[in-house]
Design a protein around this motif. Structure first.
Motif, mmCIF file in Angstrom:
data_model
loop_
_atom_site.group_PDB
_atom_site.id
_atom_site.type_symbol
_atom_site.label_atom_id
_atom_site.label_comp_id
_atom_site.label_asym_id
_atom_site.label_seq_id
_atom_site.Cartn_x
_atom_site.Cartn_y
_atom_site.Cartn_z
ATOM 1 N N UNK A 59 0.832 -1.200 0.000
ATOM 2 C CA UNK A 59 0.000 0.000 0.000
ATOM 3 C C UNK A 59 0.869 1.253 0.000
ATOM 4 N N UNK A 60 1.860 1.289 0.886
ATOM 5 C CA UNK A 60 2.788 2.416 0.918
ATOM 6 C C UNK A 60 4.028 2.017 1.705
ATOM 7 N N UNK A 61 5.036 2.832 1.601
ATOM 8 C CA UNK A 61 6.261 2.558 2.348
ATOM 9 C C UNK A 61 6.879 3.899 2.741
ATOM 10 N N UNK A 62 6.918 4.175 4.010
ATOM 11 C CA UNK A 62 7.419 5.468 4.484
ATOM 12 C C UNK A 62 8.478 5.261 5.566
ATOM 13 N N UNK A 63 9.099 6.359 5.951
ATOM 14 C CA UNK A 63 10.228 6.244 6.883
ATOM 15 C C UNK A 63 9.997 7.133 8.096
ATOM 16 N N UNK A 64 10.474 6.677 9.229
ATOM 17 C CA UNK A 64 10.313 7.438 10.472
ATOM 18 C C UNK A 64 11.569 7.281 11.325
ATOM 19 N N UNK A 65 11.743 8.172 12.284
ATOM 20 C CA UNK A 65 12.872 8.028 13.199
ATOM 21 C C UNK A 65 12.618 6.863 14.149
ATOM 22 N N UNK A 66 13.635 6.470 14.916
ATOM 23 C CA UNK A 66 13.484 5.433 15.948
ATOM 24 C C UNK A 66 12.744 6.040 17.123
ATOM 25 N N UNK A 67 11.471 6.253 16.975
ATOM 26 C CA UNK A 67 10.783 7.029 18.003
ATOM 27 C C UNK A 67 9.289 6.823 17.913
ATOM 28 N N UNK A 68 8.592 7.152 18.977
ATOM 29 C CA UNK A 68 7.135 7.066 18.946
ATOM 30 C C UNK A 68 6.521 8.293 18.290
ATOM 31 N N UNK A 69 7.306 9.346 18.150
ATOM 32 C CA UNK A 69 6.823 10.534 17.431
ATOM 33 C C UNK A 69 6.781 10.206 15.948
ATOM 34 N N UNK A 70 5.667 10.496 15.331
ATOM 35 C CA UNK A 70 5.558 10.180 13.911
ATOM 36 C C UNK A 70 5.805 11.412 13.044
ATOM 37 N N UNK A 71 6.441 11.205 11.932
ATOM 38 C CA UNK A 71 6.640 12.295 10.977
ATOM 39 C C UNK A 71 5.321 12.560 10.245
ATOM 40 N N UNK A 72 5.238 13.693 9.575
ATOM 41 C CA UNK A 72 4.022 14.041 8.846
ATOM 42 C C UNK A 72 3.665 12.992 7.805
#
Lengths: 328, 328
Positions: free
Chosen positions: A209-222
């Motif tokens: 469906x999609x593939x996105x990237x985030x930091x090693x964190x519970x905070x999510x990027x936009x």
DNA sequence: TCCCTTTCCCTAAACGTTTCATTTTGATTC
DNA sequence: GAATCAAAATGAAACGTTTAGGGAAAGGGA
């Protein structure tokens, strides 16, 4: 109160033998008759003799200490890793200097330099980055790398690709045909491996469906937040449990039901995965085994065994919990 | 590759001064002209000289290392505590041996003995139990106790009683008049303090529904489980976050809504408290400050300051989250 | 008896520092 | 030019070990 420390000389004198013999007796080296050995040991015991390891280190050049360098102690990996390493080392008579580098490469160098100065016999190293060159500071000190990949060193790892595959196949087998992947930082190799494998498997089933990237964190990027909001997937594989926790929190805020509207699979099996709501289905790494192997490999190296550049890979397994139940 | 280690002798020779002068220059002690000192330092730099701390330790009797003894690294307290301690120590030129005693008192003794053997200059100690006597093995080694209370040592603690009160008053102020207390093991003093204070405050308001005891764990004992099932309370104060997590899980299983039917307040503010569902309202301890103070106190002791038997108590505060909202 | 081994133990040097006590230096004063 | 003195530099001992090399005693074979 502070009575003088008993030295080997005291023991030797009291036992009526030479300093050398006393040393041989204590270390069980050299050639001594059983009688004298036993006698010396008895006297040492009586006097409450304790080796002065600093002096010993000065003479032998070996301190009996190793270093454990880690980017961030609050990394949920850390406690069990540290526990196993410290225990295993202690069983073999080694003590462990534990140091945190705060994820900063300059500090990492500095820390390693300090350990070298302290004369550690070796280091178990959980590097910040995969590529790295510390030969200049570490010289020929035995070093074992854990979790990451650094050329020229023995690396202890989990089979991240296998983990990604397991997760992907599990979700596919549960009937999901629109699966998202929320990766962690792709500049770390283990992340590339786990997510790469997952994406490949999902793609083969034409279900990405999609593939996105985030930091090693519970905070999510936009990006990640809007991917979830799009509801383009009925299941997601997250590159780490921390991210999975963040995703579940966000989904809850949006009123997306987990697992019914969105199944979530994490990676790492951190201690709280079990206590999330819903409990997190995730990939478990054999952290204890990895830690033990790291220490064992290091000790082997200290004993002169030369099997450099080995790469030891441990299998992983999927833990089924509530965030992604077996059948849809 | 393994070129010989540069010793102070090499530096002295290369700089054209005596060994003693070289040593004085490096350590900034003794009386040396600014010129020679600078010259020696420059030569040392050029040669890449690094002190051999083991040899130095042999001579001076001080290793520049301290020990950190902890009952269980997986205790959620541990990572931030360790991080602060290691950092603070490092800033002051000390390295830290970290050791886990697996909650076993025999091992605790053994570990401390090993640290003494290693010649650590002092120990920061998180004991298993409050009462304890290790003078026999530790001699007059400087030791700072953290979190627990051990006679004869300086103790760094949080104001547990204040925490219990805060929690109780908060729940009372939120309008609860049937409040349960689920304590942790009452043989540890800090637990007695926090729960004692809470119970007292609740009792004063005649609002105590029940008071039971549980291990430091998410697993609940039968007593605790049935207390919850009885629905005798509309709010509970738990002696630790781990217990609170267990309680929330059990309540959920019983279909008791949190916080509407049962408000929950924990204690410790472990890292996951924030990510529970619902996020856990709890008492936060200033862990970093406590750790730093422990190290500082130890270093002061190493510098000969003698303020033994001091007891330093840090204030705590209540973190409002979702498991117990401000107003009912 | 002599010589050779083996077994056991000892003397003494070394590890890389720190630091005490002493000597050298060079300036100052008489 | 001698005497004095503080400052600067040095020689050597010490820290508590390990370990190479040597030697004495004991046993055995010729």
């Amino acid at each position: 109160m502070a009575r003088k420390r008993i030295t080997l000389k005291d023991v030797a004198k009291s036992a009526g033998v030479s300093l050398a013999s006393a040393s041989y007796a204590i270390n069980k080296t050299g050639s001594l008759s059983e009688d004298t050995r036993a006698h010396v040991l008895k006297v040492a015991e009586e006097l409450g003799y304790r080796q002065n390891l600093a002096a010993r280190a000065a003479r032998t050049g070996r301190t009996g200490a190793i270093g454990f360098v880690v980017p961030d102690m609050t990394n949920p990996f850390f406690p069990s890793l540290a526990q196993s390493i410290v225990q295993r080392a202690r069983q073999n008579g080694y003590s462990v200097f534990v140091t945190d580098t705060e994820g900063d490469q300059a500090q990492e160098e500095e820390v390693i330099r300090q350990l070298v100065d302290r004369g550690v016999d070796g280091i178990v190293w959980f590097p910040i980055k995969d590529e790295n060159s510390i030969e200049s500071i570490a010289g020929d000190l035995p070093i074992i790398v854990i979790d990451r990949t650094v050329n020229g060193f023995e690396c202890i790892q989990a089979d991240y690709a296998q983990g990604g595959q397991l997760a992907a196949n599990y979700l596919l087998a549960s009937g999901h045909d629109r699966i998202g992947v929320i990766a962690g930082p792709m500049d770390v190799r283990s992340m590339r491996e786990r997510c790469g494998a997952a994406i490949e498997a999902i793609n083969r089933a034409s279900a990405l469906a999609y593939s996105v990237e985030n930091a090693f964190s519970t905070e999510l990027s936009g990006d990640v937040a809007s991917a979830i909001e799009s509801r383009a997937a009925t299941a997601v594989f997250c590159g780490s449990d921390l991210i999975a926790v963040g995703v579940m929190g966000h989904a809850r805020k949006l009123g997306i039901a987990i697992p019914d509207e969105l199944a979530v699979v994490g990676f790492d099996d951190i201690p709280w995965a079990e206590y999330c709501t819903p409990a997190l289905t995730t990939i478990e790494l054999p952290v204890d085994e990895m830690a033990s192997e790291a220490v064992d490999a290091l000790l082997r190296k200290l004993d002169g065994e030369n099997e450099s550049n080995r790469r030891v890979v441990f299998g992983v397994c999927l833990i089924e919990r509530e965030s992604a139940p077996p059948r849809k």
